[in-house]
Design an enzyme around this catalytic site. Structure first.
Site, PDB file in Angstrom:
ATOM      1  N   ARG A 148      62.962  43.748  28.129  1.00  0.00           N
ATOM      2  CA  ARG A 148      61.620  43.420  28.785  1.00  0.00           C
ATOM      3  C   ARG A 148      60.824  44.372  28.849  1.00  0.00           C
ATOM      4  NH1 ARG A 148      65.609  40.835  32.434  1.00  0.00           N
ATOM      5  NH2 ARG A 148      65.679  38.594  32.273  1.00  0.00           N
ATOM      6  N   LYS A 154      47.216  45.068  22.455  1.00  0.00           N
ATOM      7  CA  LYS A 154      47.332  43.812  21.450  1.00  0.00           C
ATOM      8  C   LYS A 154      48.428  44.232  20.799  1.00  0.00           C
ATOM      9  CE  LYS A 154      43.296  40.856  21.743  1.00  0.00           C
ATOM     10  NZ  LYS A 154      42.315  40.157  20.842  1.00  0.00           N
ATOM     11  N   GLU A 174      35.689  47.871  11.174  1.00  0.00           N
ATOM     12  CA  GLU A 174      35.793  47.988  12.755  1.00  0.00           C
ATOM     13  C   GLU A 174      34.799  48.788  13.283  1.00  0.00           C
ATOM     14  OE1 GLU A 174      37.395  45.512  14.097  1.00  0.00           O
ATOM     15  OE2 GLU A 174      38.889  44.781  12.968  1.00  0.00           O
ATOM     16  N   LYS A 220      35.369  50.607  22.444  1.00  0.00           N
ATOM     17  CA  LYS A 220      36.503  49.574  22.566  1.00  0.00           C
ATOM     18  C   LYS A 220      37.329  50.155  23.996  1.00  0.00           C
ATOM     19  CE  LYS A 220      40.237  47.286  20.582  1.00  0.00           C
ATOM     20  NZ  LYS A 220      41.019  46.779  19.481  1.00  0.00           N
ATOM     21  N   GLU A 270      41.315  39.972  27.647  1.00  0.00           N
ATOM     22  CA  GLU A 270      40.677  38.908  26.690  1.00  0.00           C
ATOM     23  C   GLU A 270      40.209  37.707  27.642  1.00  0.00           C
ATOM     24  OE1 GLU A 270      40.212  39.038  22.026  1.00  0.00           O
ATOM     25  OE2 GLU A 270      41.317  37.326  22.738  1.00  0.00           O
ATOM     26  N   ARG A 305      36.091  41.129  26.491  1.00  0.00           N
ATOM     27  CA  ARG A 305      36.824  41.608  24.986  1.00  0.00           C
ATOM     28  C   ARG A 305      36.641  40.722  23.981  1.00  0.00           C
ATOM     29  NH1 ARG A 305      42.907  44.242  25.310  1.00  0.00           N
ATOM     30  NH2 ARG A 305      43.156  44.524  23.106  1.00  0.00           N
ATOM     31  N   ASN A 351      35.721  40.490  18.630  1.00  0.00           N
ATOM     32  CA  ASN A 351      36.178  39.068  17.658  1.00  0.00           C
ATOM     33  C   ASN A 351      35.063  38.873  16.660  1.00  0.00           C
ATOM     34  OD1 ASN A 351      39.177  38.987  18.393  1.00  0.00           O
ATOM     35  ND2 ASN A 351      38.382  37.499  20.049  1.00  0.00           N
ATOM     36  N   HIS A 366      35.645  38.044  13.112  1.00  0.00           N
ATOM     37  CA  HIS A 366      37.207  37.797  12.763  1.00  0.00           C
ATOM     38  C   HIS A 366      37.762  36.237  12.643  1.00  0.00           C
ATOM     39  CE1 HIS A 366      37.633  41.882  13.875  1.00  0.00           C
ATOM     40  NE2 HIS A 366      38.827  42.060  13.942  1.00  0.00           N
ATOM     41  N   HIS A 421      39.688  36.006   9.491  1.00  0.00           N
ATOM     42  CA  HIS A 421      41.100  35.802   9.926  1.00  0.00           C
ATOM     43  C   HIS A 421      41.525  34.595   8.652  1.00  0.00           C
ATOM     44  CE1 HIS A 421      42.520  37.792  13.726  1.00  0.00           C
ATOM     45  NE2 HIS A 421      42.261  38.732  12.735  1.00  0.00           N
ATOM     46  N   HIS A 481      42.520  43.530   5.763  1.00  0.00           N
ATOM     47  CA  HIS A 481      42.001  42.982   7.006  1.00  0.00           C
ATOM     48  C   HIS A 481      40.484  43.391   6.953  1.00  0.00           C
ATOM     49  CE1 HIS A 481      41.714  41.731  11.227  1.00  0.00           C
ATOM     50  NE2 HIS A 481      41.300  42.790  11.399  1.00  0.00           N
TER      51      HIS A 481
END
Length: 359
Positions: A119, A141, A183, A225, A235, A239, A243, A246, A250, A262
């Site tokens: 956990r 993330k 980025e 960021k 997000e 946030r 993207n 993206h 993606h 990427h």
């Protein structure tokens, strides 16, 4: 040393690893069990020396190292299962530390394993690629790919520290340096026009690897960021602006079978989003051209070959950011000011895809 606050941890930018043990001791990890998770490409470069450095630091940390095959194709649940087995064999407990040493794939996989084993174990990001330093390591993330879909299984799980060693960029191949610049350009376009102008003016020094120019680039990019993440950790609002490029990117990345990097896919995606922004009358053709010229200068593509626009559009609809079947895109009101379009029209998406795709 440069120190940037983000939520309840710091992003440290250094040259070398000499202060990493001190940073870990400050966080209370002296004498704890530490597991370095890295990919096989870094075993000879950094993992072994770093293991020795941490083991010999005051407090006598018990340091083990887990290596897995590099590459996006190995960022999956099978690899996570193997990590769990290693953690169990080495008797890691909830006071042990997972240290992710590598690029974005390593940070994502090690962070996801840390977030879910017992956990949650504390973890630290030590990114060694520009892409990971400016983006993947910051913000918490963590995820793995599932059934061909990028980052479909994951969590928000913040690191205790992000430690950036600028010297690791000296061994980075040019195409991976370019990935990180995608980025960085993105951060400037969505929130800081002055930074975008600075990148254009300093592009030659950055490309030449000038240490102070790269440090300033990372300071400003990570600062952008970190600010967004601190204001919106999970997000639910601002946030989403991160993207930009993206959703298009993606989709292309997945359809390429992850054969395209990427950053390359995000660069092409930004060209599509900037084109759509121009078509809506928000930015001028000059802004679109400057965006593309900046990306191209840093060795990034702004067009993709060999894809069917219809297939890319269908893949975009599978993106985890869609709502009730509507494709959500981040577009530009102007350079340095982005917004979220809740439900972009299919016709305009197809026009943007036809703009960036050449058969």
């Amino acid at each position: 040393m440069t120190r940037i606050p983000c939520l309840d941890y710091n992003i440290v930018i250094e040259t070398g690893f000499s202060t990493l043990a001190e940073e870990l001791s400050r966080l209370g990890f002296a004498g704890r069990g530490i597991c370095i998770v890295s990919d096989s490409n870094l075993a000879g470069l950094y993992a072994g020396p770093l293991q020795d450095l941490l083991a010999s630091a005051p407090g006598g940390a018990r340091v083990s190292a887990y290596m897995f095959p590099g590459g996006e194709e190995n960022k999956n649940l099978d690899e996570i299962r193997a990590m769990y087995g290693f953690f169990l064999e080495r008797r890691l407990d909830r006071k042990s530390l997972v240290l992710a040493l590598g690029g974005g794939v390593t940070g994502d996989a090690a962070g996801f394993a840390a977030a879910t084993y017992m956990r949650g174990l504390p973890f630290v990001q030590v990114p060694t690629t520009l892409l990971a330093q400016t983006d993947a390591s910051v913000g918490g993330k963590v995820a793995v790919d599932f059934m061909g879909q990028k980052n479909l299984v994951g969590a928000f799980y913040q690191p205790r520290l992000v430690y950036i060693n600028l010297d690791t960029l000296k061994t980075l191949p040019p195409e991976h340096f370019a990935n990180g610049m995608a980025e960085i350009v993105k951060h400037s376009l969505i929130l800081d026009r002055d930074f975008a102008e600075w990148l254009w003016e300093e592009r030659a020094r950055i490309m030449a690897g000038d240490t102070e120019a790269v440090r300033e680039t990372l300071r400003r990019s990570c600062g952008i960021k970190a600010g967004v993440v601190s204001r919106d950790a999970k997000e639910t609002g601002e946030r989403e602006l991160l993207n930009f490029g993206h959703t298009f990117g993606h989709a292309i990345e997945s359809l390429s079978g992850f054969s395209m990097h990427h950053g390359q896919c995000v660069a092409v995606g930004m060209a599509a989003a900037a084109y759509l922004s121009m078509e809506r009358g928000y930015v001028g053709e000059k802004d679109l051209r400057r965006c593309e010229e900046l990306l191209t200068y840093f060795g990034l593509p702004v067009r993709a070959r060999g894809f069917e626009p219809e297939s890319v559009a269908a893949q975009m609809r599978l993106d985890k950011k869609t709502r009730d079947g509507g494709v959500r895109l981040v577009l530009l009101r102007e350079a340095g000011k982005a917004y979220v379009e809740e439900n972009a029209g299919e016709d305009e998406i197809m026009r943007a895809l036809k703009y960036i795709i050449s058969m």
